[in-house]
Design an enzyme around this catalytic site. Sequence first.
Site, PDB file in Angstrom:
ATOM      1  CG  HIS A 179      -0.348   0.326   2.482  1.00 59.55           C
ATOM      2  ND1 HIS A 179      -0.085  -0.595   3.384  1.00 59.55           N
ATOM      3  CD2 HIS A 179       0.031   1.624   3.194  1.00 59.55           C
ATOM      4  CE1 HIS A 179       0.454  -0.017   4.560  1.00 59.55           C
ATOM      5  NE2 HIS A 179       0.532   1.045   4.544  1.00 59.55           N
ATOM      6  CG  ASP A 188      -0.243  -4.194   2.900  1.00 60.17           C
ATOM      7  OD1 ASP A 188       0.098  -3.315   1.676  1.00 60.17           O
ATOM      8  OD2 ASP A 188      -0.267  -3.493   3.908  1.00 60.17           O
ATOM      9  CB  SER A 212       3.273   1.353   6.162  1.00 54.74           C
ATOM     10  OG  SER A 212       2.086   1.524   6.964  1.00 54.74           O
TER      11      SER A 212
END
Length: 237
Positions: free
Chosen positions: A82, A112, A189
Amino acid sequence: MTAVLVAAVTGAAAGLAGAAAFRYGEPATALPRAAPAASGGATGLSATAAMVLPSVVSVEAGRAGGSGFVVDGSGHVLTNAHVVRGASDVTVVLSDGRRLGARVLGSDDDEDLAVLEVVGAGSARLPPATLGRSADLSVGEQVLAIGSPLGLSGTVTAGIVSATDREVRLGGASRTAVQTDASINPGNSGGPLVNARGQVVGVNTAIAAGRGGGNIGIGFAIPIDRAAPIADRLIRN
Protein backbone atom coordinates in the site's frame (compact mmCIF):
# COMPACT_ATOMS: atom_id res chain seq x y z
CA MET A 1 11.57 43.76 64.26
CA THR A 2 15.28 44.39 64.71
CA ALA A 3 16.12 40.73 64.19
CA VAL A 4 14.21 40.69 60.91
CA LEU A 5 16.02 43.76 59.66
CA VAL A 6 19.42 42.32 60.58
CA ALA A 7 18.67 39.11 58.72
CA ALA A 8 17.57 40.99 55.63
CA VAL A 9 20.64 43.20 55.62
CA THR A 10 22.91 40.20 56.18
CA GLY A 11 21.32 38.39 53.26
CA ALA A 12 21.66 41.41 51.03
CA ALA A 13 25.31 41.77 51.99
CA ALA A 14 25.92 38.10 51.19
CA GLY A 15 24.26 38.58 47.84
CA LEU A 16 26.43 41.58 47.06
CA ALA A 17 29.52 39.62 48.10
CA GLY A 18 28.52 36.79 45.77
CA ALA A 19 27.95 39.19 42.90
CA ALA A 20 31.33 40.77 43.54
CA ALA A 21 33.01 37.37 43.58
CA PHE A 22 31.39 36.50 40.26
CA ARG A 23 32.36 39.88 38.83
CA TYR A 24 36.00 39.50 39.75
CA GLY A 25 36.35 36.06 38.18
CA GLU A 26 36.22 33.80 41.19
CA PRO A 27 34.86 30.36 40.15
CA ALA A 28 31.19 29.69 40.92
CA THR A 29 30.15 26.37 42.41
CA ALA A 30 29.21 23.99 39.55
CA LEU A 31 26.01 21.94 39.68
CA PRO A 32 26.65 18.22 40.26
CA ARG A 33 26.94 16.24 37.03
CA ALA A 34 27.33 12.57 36.20
CA ALA A 35 30.74 11.39 35.13
CA PRO A 36 31.26 10.98 31.37
CA ALA A 37 30.17 7.59 30.09
CA ALA A 38 33.00 5.16 29.56
CA SER A 39 33.85 4.66 25.91
CA GLY A 40 32.95 1.16 24.88
CA GLY A 41 30.23 1.45 22.27
CA ALA A 42 26.48 1.16 22.52
CA THR A 43 24.91 -1.63 24.51
CA GLY A 44 21.45 -3.14 24.90
CA LEU A 45 18.70 -1.73 22.70
CA SER A 46 21.01 1.12 21.60
CA ALA A 47 23.33 -1.45 20.06
CA THR A 48 20.36 -3.20 18.45
CA ALA A 49 19.15 0.04 16.85
CA ALA A 50 22.65 0.91 15.63
CA MET A 51 22.90 -2.51 14.03
CA VAL A 52 19.65 -2.23 12.07
CA LEU A 53 19.36 1.47 11.17
CA PRO A 54 21.78 1.36 8.19
CA SER A 55 19.48 -1.21 6.54
CA VAL A 56 16.29 0.85 6.95
CA VAL A 57 15.14 3.31 4.27
CA SER A 58 12.43 5.89 3.86
CA VAL A 59 10.22 5.27 0.83
CA GLU A 60 8.79 8.17 -1.18
CA ALA A 61 6.16 7.20 -3.74
CA GLY A 62 4.39 10.25 -5.14
CA ARG A 63 2.33 11.74 -2.33
CA ALA A 64 2.60 8.55 -0.30
CA GLY A 65 5.43 7.72 2.04
CA GLY A 66 6.53 4.87 4.20
CA SER A 67 9.48 2.76 5.20
CA GLY A 68 11.33 -0.32 4.04
CA PHE A 69 14.45 -2.35 4.68
CA VAL A 70 17.14 -3.96 2.57
CA VAL A 71 16.86 -7.74 2.38
CA ASP A 72 19.86 -8.80 0.27
CA GLY A 73 23.16 -7.65 -1.18
CA SER A 74 21.59 -6.76 -4.53
CA GLY A 75 19.72 -3.71 -3.27
CA HIS A 76 16.25 -5.21 -2.93
CA VAL A 77 14.00 -3.47 -0.41
CA LEU A 78 10.93 -4.98 1.23
CA THR A 79 8.02 -2.67 2.04
CA ASN A 80 4.22 -2.67 2.12
CA ALA A 81 2.27 -2.83 -1.13
CA HIS A 82 0.00 0.00 0.00
CA VAL A 83 3.02 2.33 0.32
CA VAL A 84 3.88 2.11 -3.40
CA ARG A 85 0.51 1.23 -4.90
CA GLY A 86 -0.05 3.16 -8.14
CA ALA A 87 3.30 4.96 -7.98
CA SER A 88 5.37 5.31 -11.14
CA ASP A 89 8.37 6.98 -9.50
CA VAL A 90 9.79 5.71 -6.24
CA THR A 91 12.70 7.12 -4.24
CA VAL A 92 14.41 5.52 -1.28
CA VAL A 93 16.27 7.67 1.21
CA LEU A 94 19.11 5.91 2.99
CA SER A 95 20.14 6.37 6.59
CA ASP A 96 23.09 8.52 5.46
CA GLY A 97 20.79 10.85 3.50
CA ARG A 98 21.53 9.50 0.02
CA ARG A 99 18.54 9.46 -2.31
CA LEU A 100 18.31 6.66 -4.87
CA GLY A 101 15.72 5.83 -7.47
CA ALA A 102 13.89 2.52 -7.29
CA ARG A 103 11.32 0.56 -9.22
CA VAL A 104 8.59 -1.72 -7.98
CA LEU A 105 9.87 -5.18 -8.85
CA GLY A 106 6.69 -6.91 -7.75
CA SER A 107 3.91 -6.81 -5.20
CA ASP A 108 1.43 -9.08 -3.47
CA ASP A 109 -1.64 -7.02 -2.63
CA ASP A 110 -3.30 -9.84 -0.70
CA GLU A 111 -0.38 -9.93 1.72
CA ASP A 112 0.31 -6.17 1.47
CA LEU A 113 3.96 -6.71 0.52
CA ALA A 114 6.10 -5.27 -2.26
CA VAL A 115 9.75 -5.52 -3.29
CA LEU A 116 11.66 -2.54 -4.66
CA GLU A 117 14.80 -2.76 -6.76
CA VAL A 118 17.13 0.15 -6.06
CA VAL A 119 18.81 1.47 -9.18
CA GLY A 120 21.86 3.65 -9.65
CA ALA A 121 25.32 3.75 -8.11
CA GLY A 122 25.68 2.42 -4.61
CA SER A 123 22.76 0.00 -4.62
CA ALA A 124 25.09 -2.99 -4.20
CA ARG A 125 26.61 -1.40 -1.09
CA LEU A 126 23.36 -1.28 0.87
CA PRO A 127 23.76 -3.40 4.00
CA PRO A 128 21.00 -6.02 4.26
CA ALA A 129 19.13 -6.60 7.49
CA THR A 130 19.30 -9.99 9.17
CA LEU A 131 16.01 -11.84 8.96
CA GLY A 132 15.01 -13.76 12.07
CA ARG A 133 12.18 -16.20 12.77
CA SER A 134 8.83 -14.91 13.92
CA ALA A 135 7.91 -18.44 15.06
CA ASP A 136 10.43 -18.00 17.88
CA LEU A 137 8.74 -14.88 19.28
CA SER A 138 7.24 -14.94 22.76
CA VAL A 139 4.62 -12.68 24.30
CA GLY A 140 6.38 -10.09 26.44
CA GLU A 141 9.60 -10.18 24.38
CA GLN A 142 11.21 -6.79 23.71
CA VAL A 143 11.05 -5.47 20.15
CA LEU A 144 11.92 -2.28 18.27
CA ALA A 145 9.94 -0.67 15.45
CA ILE A 146 12.14 1.32 13.06
CA GLY A 147 11.01 3.58 10.23
CA SER A 148 9.85 7.02 9.21
CA PRO A 149 6.63 7.85 11.08
CA LEU A 150 5.19 11.16 9.88
CA GLY A 151 8.32 11.60 7.74
CA LEU A 152 10.71 11.45 10.71
CA SER A 153 13.31 9.10 9.23
CA GLY A 154 15.34 6.80 11.43
CA THR A 155 12.82 6.84 14.27
CA VAL A 156 13.19 4.00 16.78
CA THR A 157 10.45 3.03 19.23
CA ALA A 158 10.50 0.21 21.76
CA GLY A 159 7.85 -2.10 23.13
CA ILE A 160 7.00 -5.73 23.63
CA VAL A 161 5.26 -8.46 21.69
CA SER A 162 1.62 -8.27 22.80
CA ALA A 163 0.45 -11.29 20.78
CA THR A 164 2.11 -13.53 18.22
CA ASP A 165 -0.86 -14.59 16.06
CA ARG A 166 -3.51 -11.90 16.32
CA GLU A 167 -6.13 -12.22 13.58
CA VAL A 168 -6.62 -8.89 11.77
CA ARG A 169 -7.68 -7.71 8.35
CA LEU A 170 -4.63 -6.99 6.18
CA GLY A 171 -4.44 -6.47 2.44
CA GLY A 172 -8.18 -7.02 2.04
CA ALA A 173 -8.20 -10.39 3.79
CA SER A 174 -8.07 -11.85 7.27
CA ARG A 175 -4.49 -12.62 8.31
CA THR A 176 -2.57 -13.36 11.48
CA ALA A 177 -0.11 -10.71 12.61
CA VAL A 178 2.35 -9.97 15.37
CA GLN A 179 0.79 -7.45 17.74
CA THR A 180 3.07 -4.98 19.53
CA ASP A 181 2.74 -1.92 21.74
CA ALA A 182 5.86 -0.34 20.20
CA SER A 183 4.70 3.02 18.83
CA ILE A 184 3.77 2.68 15.15
CA ASN A 185 2.31 5.61 13.24
CA PRO A 186 1.59 6.55 9.60
CA GLY A 187 4.92 6.34 7.76
CA ASN A 188 6.11 3.30 9.72
CA SER A 189 4.42 1.06 7.14
CA GLY A 190 6.94 -1.30 5.57
CA GLY A 191 9.60 -0.81 8.22
CA PRO A 192 11.06 -3.64 10.27
CA LEU A 193 10.01 -4.94 13.65
CA VAL A 194 13.19 -6.35 15.18
CA ASN A 195 13.99 -8.43 18.23
CA ALA A 196 16.64 -7.60 20.83
CA ARG A 197 19.27 -9.42 18.72
CA GLY A 198 18.68 -7.09 15.77
CA GLN A 199 16.87 -9.67 13.66
CA VAL A 200 13.81 -8.67 11.64
CA VAL A 201 10.78 -10.57 12.91
CA GLY A 202 8.02 -8.63 11.16
CA VAL A 203 7.04 -5.95 8.67
CA ASN A 204 5.15 -3.12 10.35
CA THR A 205 1.93 -2.62 8.47
CA ALA A 206 -1.08 -1.36 10.46
CA ILE A 207 -2.32 0.17 13.69
CA ALA A 208 -5.52 0.29 15.64
CA ALA A 209 -6.12 4.02 15.87
CA GLY A 210 -8.31 6.26 17.96
CA ARG A 211 -10.46 9.02 16.54
CA GLY A 212 -7.43 11.25 16.10
CA GLY A 213 -5.68 8.66 13.93
CA GLY A 214 -2.59 8.33 16.15
CA ASN A 215 -0.99 5.43 17.92
CA ILE A 216 -2.85 3.99 20.90
CA GLY A 217 -0.40 1.20 21.66
CA ILE A 218 -1.80 -1.45 19.32
CA GLY A 219 0.25 -2.09 16.20
CA PHE A 220 0.55 -5.03 13.82
CA ALA A 221 3.37 -6.52 11.79
CA ILE A 222 3.35 -9.18 9.10
CA PRO A 223 5.36 -12.12 10.51
CA ILE A 224 8.70 -12.42 8.74
CA ASP A 225 8.17 -16.19 8.39
CA ARG A 226 5.35 -15.34 5.99
CA ALA A 227 6.90 -12.24 4.44
CA ALA A 228 10.33 -13.67 3.58
CA PRO A 229 9.13 -16.42 1.17
CA ILE A 230 6.88 -13.88 -0.58
CA ALA A 231 9.78 -11.46 -0.96
CA ASP A 232 11.97 -14.27 -2.32
CA ARG A 233 9.28 -15.19 -4.85
CA LEU A 234 8.85 -11.60 -6.00
CA ILE A 235 12.63 -11.21 -6.46
CA ARG A 236 13.00 -14.45 -8.42
CA ASN A 237 9.99 -13.84 -10.67
